[in-house]
Design an enzyme around this catalytic site. Structure first.
Site, PDB file in Angstrom:
ATOM      1  N   TYR A  32       0.954  -1.470  -0.215  1.00 22.38           N
ATOM      2  CA  TYR A  32      -0.248  -0.179   0.080  1.00 22.38           C
ATOM      3  C   TYR A  32       0.461   1.179   0.245  1.00 22.38           C
ATOM      4  CZ  TYR A  32       1.182   0.392   4.956  1.00 22.38           C
ATOM      5  OH  TYR A  32       1.315   0.702   6.499  1.00 22.38           O
ATOM      6  N   ARG A  51       7.998   3.945  -5.034  1.00 14.88           N
ATOM      7  CA  ARG A  51       8.002   3.470  -3.584  1.00 14.88           C
ATOM      8  C   ARG A  51       6.960   2.050  -4.315  1.00 14.88           C
ATOM      9  NH1 ARG A  51       7.579   5.075   2.590  1.00 14.88           N
ATOM     10  NH2 ARG A  51       5.111   5.640   1.923  1.00 14.88           N
ATOM     11  N   ARG A  99      -7.518 -20.722  -2.041  1.00 17.36           N
ATOM     12  CA  ARG A  99      -6.161 -20.761  -1.367  1.00 17.36           C
ATOM     13  C   ARG A  99      -5.336 -21.696  -0.875  1.00 17.36           C
ATOM     14  NH1 ARG A  99      -3.824 -21.613   3.778  1.00 17.36           N
ATOM     15  NH2 ARG A  99      -3.477 -20.270   4.857  1.00 17.36           N
ATOM     16  N   LYS A 147       6.815  -2.334   1.985  1.00 17.86           N
ATOM     17  CA  LYS A 147       5.454  -1.788   3.142  1.00 17.86           C
ATOM     18  C   LYS A 147       4.642  -2.308   2.232  1.00 17.86           C
ATOM     19  CE  LYS A 147       3.289   3.203   2.970  1.00 17.86           C
ATOM     20  NZ  LYS A 147       3.315   2.811   4.774  1.00 17.86           N
ATOM     21  N   GLU A 179      12.612   2.699  14.150  1.00 20.50           N
ATOM     22  CA  GLU A 179      11.541   3.388  13.533  1.00 20.50           C
ATOM     23  C   GLU A 179       9.993   3.365  14.066  1.00 20.50           C
ATOM     24  OE1 GLU A 179      10.539   2.428   9.649  1.00 20.50           O
ATOM     25  OE2 GLU A 179      10.299   0.771   9.917  1.00 20.50           O
TER      26      GLU A 179
HETATM   27  N1  PMP Z   1       8.091   4.132   9.035  1.00 19.84           N
HETATM   28  C1  PMP Z   1       6.392   2.901   9.286  1.00 19.84           C
HETATM   29  C2  PMP Z   1       6.798   1.487   9.056  1.00 19.84           C
HETATM   30  C3  PMP Z   1       5.831   3.393   7.932  1.00 19.84           C
HETATM   31  O1  PMP Z   1       4.309   2.716   8.276  1.00 19.84           O
HETATM   32  C4  PMP Z   1       5.414   4.835   7.287  1.00 19.84           C
HETATM   33  C5  PMP Z   1       4.413   5.008   7.532  1.00 19.84           C
HETATM   34  N2  PMP Z   1       3.576   4.261   6.187  1.00 19.84           N
HETATM   35  C6  PMP Z   1       7.169   5.410   7.939  1.00 19.84           C
HETATM   36  C7  PMP Z   1       7.610   5.411   8.028  1.00 19.84           C
HETATM   37  C8  PMP Z   1       7.098   7.306   6.678  1.00 19.84           C
HETATM   38  O2  PMP Z   1       6.841   6.836   5.566  1.00 19.84           O
HETATM   39  P1  PMP Z   1       6.511   7.918   4.757  1.00 19.84           P
HETATM   40  O3  PMP Z   1       6.846   9.253   4.928  1.00 19.84           O
HETATM   41  O4  PMP Z   1       6.176   7.935   3.832  1.00 19.84           O
HETATM   42  O5  PMP Z   1       4.971   8.371   5.423  1.00 19.84           O
END
Ligand code: PMP
Length: 284
Positions: A32, A51, A99, A147, A179
């Protein structure tokens, strides 16, 4: 009622349907993107699409929509829902198939869903008061650079943070911050350096992170991309997180201990302002 996009159609949200065999539902086999909308326009759209392509590529997930189509759909939803400020979510899964752990052999159409959230993002109470953050073990899988829609641990981490009276969790792996639960993590050191973890499979390459590093460099702030510890946060003068939904968001305490003066810092406030100005100027 909100209009959403599902596989080629614009529908009221209550009429939108996806298959019970969708691999996003069965295996979290989907990716996403979330793009910020300011003044009814999209911020850093091409970076988000780049991305998305990278995430799809890492999962060998075929996808036929082009960036021009995706831009048109984003804009159509912004218009239909009269979003002047908020977010557009784009969710793509490998589609529906009986599945099986093995990816479908026959070409399967992706499930593509977009929806909007109207939200006041620039004027946020957290930006004024700052976030209280707790640290938690980073128990996510080892490909946090992709992502994916597999957001259960970030969701659990946020719940745990809330249950401790905090706003969010910063995750720790091998003694270093990776993070935030849904944001990138930054500190400002006592000698004025802005530090954030370097890119690897351990973190998502945040689009806001990238923009903030660029803008910070433009105003001659010193940058360091490297892992940092909880102790370094405690000794920092400021801390903040970055994300499309939080912009540049001050962090004022870690595990109950104040960071710096225990209120949003001036470098953070400056970076937030620069980020908002540049984003408004470059949005499409
Ligand atoms: N790290 C993680 C784990 C996230 O879920 C997000 C937000 N989607 C970010 C960093 C920040 O990414 P962005 O600046 O592209 O929203």
């Amino acid at each position: 009622m909100r209009q959403v996009y599902v596989n080629g159609d614009y529908l009221p949200e209550t009429e939108a349907r996806v298959s019970i065999f969708d691999r996003g539902f069965l295996f979290a086999d989907g990716v996403y993107e979330v793009t910020l909308v300011l003044d009814g326009r999209l911020v850093d759209f091409s970076s988000h699409m780049a991305r998305l392509r990278r995430s799809l590529g890492e999962l060998e997930m075929p996808f036929s929509l082009r960036d021009e189509n995706l831009l048109e759909i984003h804009r159509e939803l912004i218009e239909r829902n009269e979003v002047s400020e908020g977010l557009v979510y784009l969710q793509v899964t490998r589609g529906a198939a009986d599945r099986d752990f093995i990816y479908p052999k026959e070409p399967t159409p992706n499930t593509v869903v977009l929806f909007t959230q109207k939200k006041s993002i620039v004027d946020s109470p957290l930006a004024v008061h700052g976030q209280h953050v707790v640290t938690l073990d980073d128990l996510r899988w080892r490909r946090c650079d992709i992502k994916t829609v597999q957001l259960l641990y970030p969701s659990m981490a946020k719940m745990q943070a809330k249950s401790q009276g905090a706003d969010d969790a910063w995750l720790v792996k091998d003694g270093f911050i990776t993070e935030g639960s849904s944001s990138n993590a930054f500190i400002v050191t006592i000698d004025g350096k802005i530090v954030t973890r370097d890119l690897s499979v351990d973190i998502l390459q945040g689009i806001t992170r990238e923009a903030v590093l660029l803008y910070a460099g433009n105003v001659q702030l010193r940058l360091e991309e490297r892992p940092f510890t909880v102790e370094e946060i405690e000794n920092a003068t400021e801390a903040f997180s970055t994300s499309a939904s939080g912009l540049v968001n001050p962090v004022v305490s870690i595990n109950g201990k104040p960071i710096g003066a225990g209120k949003p810092g001036s470098i953070t406030a400056d970076l937030r302002q620069i980020y908002v100005e540049r984003s408004r100027a470059s949005a499409i």
